[in-house]
Design a protein around this motif. Structure first.
Motif, PDB file in Angstrom:
ATOM      1  N   PRO B 383       0.926  -1.209   0.054  1.00  0.00           N
ATOM      2  CA  PRO B 383      -0.033  -0.072   0.097  1.00  0.00           C
ATOM      3  C   PRO B 383       1.088   1.181   0.144  1.00  0.00           C
ATOM      4  N   ILE B 384       0.396   2.195  -0.543  1.00  0.00           N
ATOM      5  CA  ILE B 384       1.190   3.572  -0.888  1.00  0.00           C
ATOM      6  C   ILE B 384       0.519   4.619   0.299  1.00  0.00           C
ATOM      7  N   GLN B 385      -0.619   4.490   0.783  1.00  0.00           N
ATOM      8  CA  GLN B 385      -1.267   5.800   1.211  1.00  0.00           C
ATOM      9  C   GLN B 385      -0.600   6.393   2.383  1.00  0.00           C
ATOM     10  N   GLU B 386       0.076   5.564   3.103  1.00  0.00           N
ATOM     11  CA  GLU B 386       0.858   5.960   4.529  1.00  0.00           C
ATOM     12  C   GLU B 386       2.011   7.046   3.830  1.00  0.00           C
ATOM     13  N   SER B 387       2.930   6.631   2.985  1.00  0.00           N
ATOM     14  CA  SER B 387       3.992   7.176   2.200  1.00  0.00           C
ATOM     15  C   SER B 387       3.578   8.486   1.703  1.00  0.00           C
ATOM     16  N   VAL B 388       2.327   8.532   1.050  1.00  0.00           N
ATOM     17  CA  VAL B 388       1.988   9.604   0.081  1.00  0.00           C
ATOM     18  C   VAL B 388       1.441  10.688   1.077  1.00  0.00           C
ATOM     19  N   ASP B 389       0.673   9.893   2.146  1.00  0.00           N
ATOM     20  CA  ASP B 389       0.143  11.241   3.315  1.00  0.00           C
ATOM     21  C   ASP B 389       1.450  11.886   3.973  1.00  0.00           C
ATOM     22  N   ARG B 390       2.551  11.026   4.174  1.00  0.00           N
ATOM     23  CA  ARG B 390       3.863  11.537   4.821  1.00  0.00           C
ATOM     24  C   ARG B 390       4.555  12.607   3.822  1.00  0.00           C
ATOM     25  N   THR B 391       4.425  12.164   2.542  1.00  0.00           N
ATOM     26  CA  THR B 391       5.083  13.165   1.693  1.00  0.00           C
ATOM     27  C   THR B 391       4.259  14.530   1.636  1.00  0.00           C
ATOM     28  N   VAL B 392       3.059  14.443   1.665  1.00  0.00           N
ATOM     29  CA  VAL B 392       2.251  15.491   1.231  1.00  0.00           C
ATOM     30  C   VAL B 392       2.537  16.536   2.622  1.00  0.00           C
ATOM     31  N   GLN B 393       2.461  15.689   3.718  1.00  0.00           N
ATOM     32  CA  GLN B 393       2.620  16.386   5.107  1.00  0.00           C
ATOM     33  C   GLN B 393       3.695  17.042   5.181  1.00  0.00           C
ATOM     34  N   GLN B 394       5.280  16.513   4.628  1.00  0.00           N
ATOM     35  CA  GLN B 394       6.498  16.952   4.720  1.00  0.00           C
ATOM     36  C   GLN B 394       6.393  18.346   4.096  1.00  0.00           C
ATOM     37  N   ILE B 395       5.902  18.096   2.599  1.00  0.00           N
ATOM     38  CA  ILE B 395       5.939  19.422   1.723  1.00  0.00           C
ATOM     39  C   ILE B 395       5.128  20.568   2.303  1.00  0.00           C
ATOM     40  N   MET B 416      -2.088  17.522  -7.989  1.00  0.00           N
ATOM     41  CA  MET B 416      -0.847  17.396  -7.488  1.00  0.00           C
ATOM     42  C   MET B 416      -0.477  16.143  -6.803  1.00  0.00           C
ATOM     43  N   GLN B 417      -1.397  15.969  -6.028  1.00  0.00           N
ATOM     44  CA  GLN B 417      -1.327  14.975  -4.948  1.00  0.00           C
ATOM     45  C   GLN B 417      -1.638  13.413  -5.796  1.00  0.00           C
ATOM     46  N   GLU B 418      -2.471  13.508  -6.895  1.00  0.00           N
ATOM     47  CA  GLU B 418      -2.547  12.475  -7.795  1.00  0.00           C
ATOM     48  C   GLU B 418      -1.430  12.085  -8.343  1.00  0.00           C
ATOM     49  N   ASN B 419      -0.339  12.881  -8.846  1.00  0.00           N
ATOM     50  CA  ASN B 419       0.885  12.646  -9.240  1.00  0.00           C
ATOM     51  C   ASN B 419       1.882  12.234  -8.297  1.00  0.00           C
ATOM     52  N   ILE B 420       1.565  12.651  -6.904  1.00  0.00           N
ATOM     53  CA  ILE B 420       2.559  12.087  -6.043  1.00  0.00           C
ATOM     54  C   ILE B 420       2.067  10.426  -5.958  1.00  0.00           C
ATOM     55  N   GLN B 421       0.994  10.274  -5.928  1.00  0.00           N
ATOM     56  CA  GLN B 421       0.694   8.960  -5.924  1.00  0.00           C
ATOM     57  C   GLN B 421       1.319   8.139  -6.768  1.00  0.00           C
ATOM     58  N   ALA B 422       1.154   8.396  -8.176  1.00  0.00           N
ATOM     59  CA  ALA B 422       1.928   7.658  -9.156  1.00  0.00           C
ATOM     60  C   ALA B 422       3.258   7.610  -9.007  1.00  0.00           C
ATOM     61  N   ARG B 423       3.886   8.844  -8.602  1.00  0.00           N
ATOM     62  CA  ARG B 423       5.445   8.757  -8.585  1.00  0.00           C
ATOM     63  C   ARG B 423       5.802   7.531  -7.349  1.00  0.00           C
ATOM     64  N   ASP B 424       4.900   7.731  -6.194  1.00  0.00           N
ATOM     65  CA  ASP B 424       5.291   6.818  -5.274  1.00  0.00           C
ATOM     66  C   ASP B 424       5.320   5.514  -5.764  1.00  0.00           C
ATOM     67  N   ARG B 425       4.242   5.070  -6.514  1.00  0.00           N
ATOM     68  CA  ARG B 425       4.150   3.766  -6.936  1.00  0.00           C
ATOM     69  C   ARG B 425       5.292   3.327  -7.736  1.00  0.00           C
ATOM     70  N   SER B 426       5.807   3.994  -8.661  1.00  0.00           N
ATOM     71  CA  SER B 426       6.807   3.614  -9.596  1.00  0.00           C
ATOM     72  C   SER B 426       8.118   3.950  -9.124  1.00  0.00           C
ATOM     73  N   SER B 427       8.527   5.254  -8.732  1.00  0.00           N
ATOM     74  CA  SER B 427       9.657   5.641  -8.298  1.00  0.00           C
ATOM     75  C   SER B 427      10.278   5.094  -6.842  1.00  0.00           C
ATOM     76  N   ARG B 428       9.158   4.975  -5.993  1.00  0.00           N
ATOM     77  CA  ARG B 428       9.632   4.480  -4.717  1.00  0.00           C
ATOM     78  C   ARG B 428       9.484   2.843  -4.540  1.00  0.00           C
ATOM     79  N   VAL B 429       7.950   2.382  -4.896  1.00  0.00           N
ATOM     80  CA  VAL B 429       7.887   1.078  -4.603  1.00  0.00           C
ATOM     81  C   VAL B 429       8.670   0.187  -5.926  1.00  0.00           C
TER      82      VAL B 429
END
Lengths: 641, 641
Positions: B383-395, B416-429
């Motif tokens: 799942p990516i939700q936690e990481s996405v939430d933390r990224t949004v929060q940090q920014i 912008m948050q939609e794109n953060i999800q997409a990048r989280d999936r590919s570049s992070r996970v």
């Protein structure tokens, strides 16, 4: 004909925008008319632009270019307007079966086209079409050479001067396009041929010629010689602006120049600026009274700085980007990048982001902060350690379900974790920050790193533009010194940034405080990579090893004498190093460049469209393998002399 | 000469590997000798490979090709060996000033080259050099047309048959290279010219011709006609394998074919496999007794499936990748991708990763799991939700320090948050998982998405290869049906995946359970985009609007009759839609494609090197703007007829 007032229309050409370009031309024509010019000369392809990719395959776009071209012709009352546009023969096809297009030189006067009396078309066409580096003329345009072959005549027959009447007198004009003036490598010399049909009063070379370090010095040598050989003055008109072919962005420096019949430079326009220059030519020969003009050096780092700043400014403007985000590590590349972007956009539109992990020293962290302070940019620190730790944890702790066994678990080596850091910085933090800031984030990679893929995909290789991607590391240092000394007159880039060992700081093995850093030994590898990449006849390991064996390596690649002997303990180590970097350059480096950002070109060979490459893997020639064996077996006596 | 036993050497050519290719050739020559062949024919450029980028600028590589070419010539004792290689004239230069290279046809017999008696070189050279689509011959090779012009003779003079003696009898051979047989668009027809110098006994066309949907059907039409016109049999030999030019990967289907003098197909090799085929030719005319052979259809989705599977298999092998990771969303694209990779690598080497956020429905999550189960692949959920939430929060929580004001804070819109999800999936996970799994991760983008940049950079547009990047969305559906019905014979791709509305599921606005999905209406936009992208004469908004105004849109773009009328309420909405997608195609879409992964090509126009494009922004022609005004003003009577 004795006196002629010409106007050099050094305009900015916006690629793919016939509407905007025509407006610029009509404005300049009006100004030239007010100044009583007899003739105004615009650059090659100034109506449509030059680097348009496959837009030439759109028939309706071609008709649009013809439409705007007609507006220019209609505006030519009272003076002669020379300009470049695509010339279309709707009744014929090119070799691709599409409608036939010529890269054309239009001569218009009092609303009508001239020059059709001794040529098959009411415009002239390019004879020599460059098909090297970034140039792709032959893909789209039919050359005069092909036309001659189709007509069953010698190309010489079609190369005639254009007859014009100006102020009641006959003017014989030699009309050529760009490469036609660079005929040394061809078996046809348009200028000499047209001259032989003379006497020609004036040659006009309309060009769309990108900036390349040292190109103008060479042009002045080549063109001066041509002019002296033929004794006819030459007006060279080049555009300014930027044009790109996807992965490579070119600046156009203009530097339109008029040469006297003796080969002296009478006058020239400044680089990188729009200019309408009026020149009174005495066609009976001789210089203007004020003598030859000085020509700016275009070999030094200053000219590169100029091209980069101009290129960044025009590129940002063309994509409508007014703000940028840079990751700043406290290292040299991001520092130089920050200076360039700040000088273009102003510090209020530049946001510098430091993203430390546990491996980043306080040294570099504080240097990044000082840089931001010196430049007056917006600045923020967004640590990545927590996110990286969580990513690693998620990957190693999540079970992978296998239909044939128990759950399995993945593990991540320290090298894999280095890449996770790099991607976390760019794809997670910078991309998000950039969108929130209303701009893009830059790629700070230099050419040395790009050559061997010493960067992480979707990590430090990401960004909207690699402004330093055509500079070797030693040029980045030169630029840092130039910025401090010549642009700011103070250490805006802190001296420690310049003195620090270059390092990615992705592990404790790369600690700058312990003097540990990149595996690339720039004073040697920069030159080795340049021989692979930039040499007109590219060097490969066989050549390098042969030079090494014969003791002529340094003079062939250009590094400091004796340097390889200091770096390598002997041939075995030399060969291992050579094979390692060649493997990266032709292996993973290619895969990474395929997905790398556009590069701003300054050298005579930039990555992207100027360097066509296939992902074919690493290869060593038979002769290389033989040479290597001889050297490793210490059978020096078997070496070639 | 009556009977001739020829061997078609349909070999796999490995680009950039003269060593490997020569070994394959020597093996095939030995086999052909054992089978008493009089002649063995290999493909164009079979020693070096064809798509090598600028490797041709390495002089030492050219010498290496010559070295391996000599080994082939030396092996020609007892039979005649015909093959392609680069021919170098070290005493002359090309138009780029580098040493002159020809795309050459070598004829060797008993260790010596033949054919030099009526030609300037001991090899033949290509006359027509393709310079469209992915082909770049003119950049590197000097053509026979240029050579003729340099020699001051007609090209016809240089087009002579090669005289060979086989079994004591004279054989007159017409030797041509690839494009020379596709002369319809040129003003020179090599086959007809050589025929006129005859009587020629046999034409041989050595080719390196990539697979393109429908190309072989066309070749059979074109070549049969040529053969009938001249009455001489023709042997066409093409290689198999894959070759790439950076951003575009081509499969080569072989399908080497022999045509009788009546234009019938005597025999042919199978697609995509190495084969040495022995054929006894009766040169006095007439078919073999077993009559004409059937030719496989290459227009259907089955041929595309074959090309994709072959291309994936060879590409993975060429980069040494044995395991892959795919993000699976429960949607159609990743499902089809998973099937293709699994069929190539086996399920134990394919890891499917589902990465839900709060926006992913249980519907798609369970479909992804079912797909993995059906295929028997490794499967995990990260799942990516936690990481996405933390990224949004940090920014949004990290202060940005400004030198001229109080700290400022950034904010992130839902887009912008939609794109953060997409990048989280590919570049992070996915990137991290792929490295841990010992492989790469795929890009599942299709051609419709790539056209308009409906994907996130460093997100779903990342990956090592876009295997579906040359398929329109409707072709992805066709392929899904084909895989279920023809490959597996069961619903390996769950029916619900095919029936579900296509959606990125990046926000509640894209809920599949509520039937909400992508903004692209594929049954219409697929065809609109194809007109922009694939038409030989590319359509632009001016053409589309003109068709619309004249009521002939559907027949011109190929979508279902009446569809635009159902989608759009009227001209205003139609125009808004047209401008929106044209803007994305020529705007952000270009920027994204510059950094997109390589595409596996199957169509007659693929993204990458086959589609040169510049980041020039959006343009509308003068005629378009005029037409638009007329239509919006409802001045229909002013429309062109």
């Amino acid at each position: 004909m004795q006196a002629l007032r010409i106007a050099l229309g050094q305009m900015e050409v916006v690629p793919g925008r016939p509407d905007l370009n025509t407006r610029s031309m009509l404005d300049m024509i009006e100004s030239a008319r007010v100044k009583n010019a007899d003739m105004i000369i615009f650059p090659e392809m100034c109506v449509p632009g030059y680097f348009l990719g496959d837009t030439w395959e759109q028939r309706s776009f071609l008709r649009d270019c013809e439409h705007y071209g007609r507006l220019v012709v209609e505006a030519s009352s009272g003076l002669c307007v020379l300009f470049g546009n695509v010339g279309v023969d709707w009744s014929k096809t090119g070799d691709d079966g599409r409608v036939r297009k010529y890269n054309s030189f239009f001569i218009s006067q009092n609303g009508e086209l001239r020059g059709g009396d001794n040529f098959p078309y009411p415009f002239r066409i390019k004879t020599l079409q460059p098909n090297y580096r970034e140039f792709d003329d032959t893909r789209h345009f039919y050359s005069l050479r092909k036309l001659a072959q189709e007509m069953g005549v010698q190309a010489e027959k079609l190369l005639q001067p254009v007859n014009l009447e100006i102020n009641g007198k006959l003017l014989k004009l030699g009309c050529i396009l760009c490469e036609d003036g660079w005929s040394d490598d061809y078996n046809l010399e348009p200028i000499a041929i047209i001259s032989s049909k003379g006497p020609v009063d004036l040659f006009v070379n309309i060009s769309s010629s990108p900036f390349t370090t040292g190109k103008n010095s060479k042009r002045n040598r080549v063109f001066s010689r041509q002019v002296r050989d033929n004794g006819v003055p030459l007006a060279y008109v080049n555009n300014v602006g930027i044009q790109n072919i996807g992965k490579t962005v070119y600046t156009f420096d203009g530097q339109s120049t008029v040469y006297s019949g003796e080969g002296e430079i009478i006058d020239h326009c400044p680089p990188f600026s729009t200019e309408l220059k009026i020149i009174d030519l005495n066609l009976s020969g001789g210089l203007r009274v004020d003598g030859p003009a000085a020509v700016p050096d275009d070999w030094d780092i200053g000219s590169i700085q100029l091209a980069l700043s101009y290129g960044i400014e025009r590129f940002l403007s063309s994509i409508g980007m007014g703000r940028v985000v840079l990751g700043v590590s406290g290292g040299i590349d991001s520092a130089v990048g920050a200076c360039l972007y700040t000088s273009v956009l102003g510090p209020e539109n530049v946001l510098l982001v430091n993203m430390p992990s546990r491996y980043n020293s306080t040294t570099t962290r504080s240097l990044a902060a000082r840089l931001a302070q010196n430049l007056g940019c917006l600045y923020t620190v967004m640590p990545i350690q927590e996110s990286v730790d969580r990513t690693v944890q998620q990957i190693v702790d999540t079970p992978v379900v296998s239909p044939v066994s128990d759950d399995v678990y993945l593990s991540l080596s320290s090298f894999m974790q280095e890449n996770i850091q790099a991607r976390d910085r760019s794809s997670r933090v910078l991309a998000g920050v950039a969108s929130a800031f209303g701009g893009g984030f830059t790629c700070n990679a230099n050419k040395s790193e790009m050559t061997v893929g010493y960067s992480t995909l979707y990590g430090d290789l990401a960004g909207f533009l690699a402004a330093l991607g055509d500079l070797w590391k030693h040029q980045v240092y030169d630029l840092a010194h130039f910025i401090n000394e010549k642009i700011y007159g103070c250490e805006v880039i802190p001296r420690e940034i310049i003195d620090l060992v270059p390092s990615a700081e992705l592990s404790f093995e790369q600690s700058v405080d312990e003097g540990k850093g990149d595996p690339i030994v720039y004073p040697y590898h920069d030159y080795l990579f340049r021989a692979f990449m930039e040499y007109w006849n590219r060097a490969i390991p066989e050549d390098v090893l042969d030079w090494y064996a014969r003791g002529v390596l340094e003079e062939n690649i250009g590094c400091a004498k004796g340097l390889p002997g200091k770096i390598f303990s002997g041939p075995k180590e030399f060969i291992e190093d050579l094979e390692k970097w060649w493997g990266l350059y032709t292996g993973l480096g290619v895969a990474k460049r395929i997905q790398a950002p556009p590069v701003l070109a300054v050298s005579r060979r930039a990555y992207g469209f100027d360097h066509r490459e296939s992902q074919n893997g690493v290869y060593f020639t038979a002769r290389y393998l033989e040479l290597k064996q001889i050297i490793l077996d210490r059978r020096r006596d078997s070496l070639p002399q």
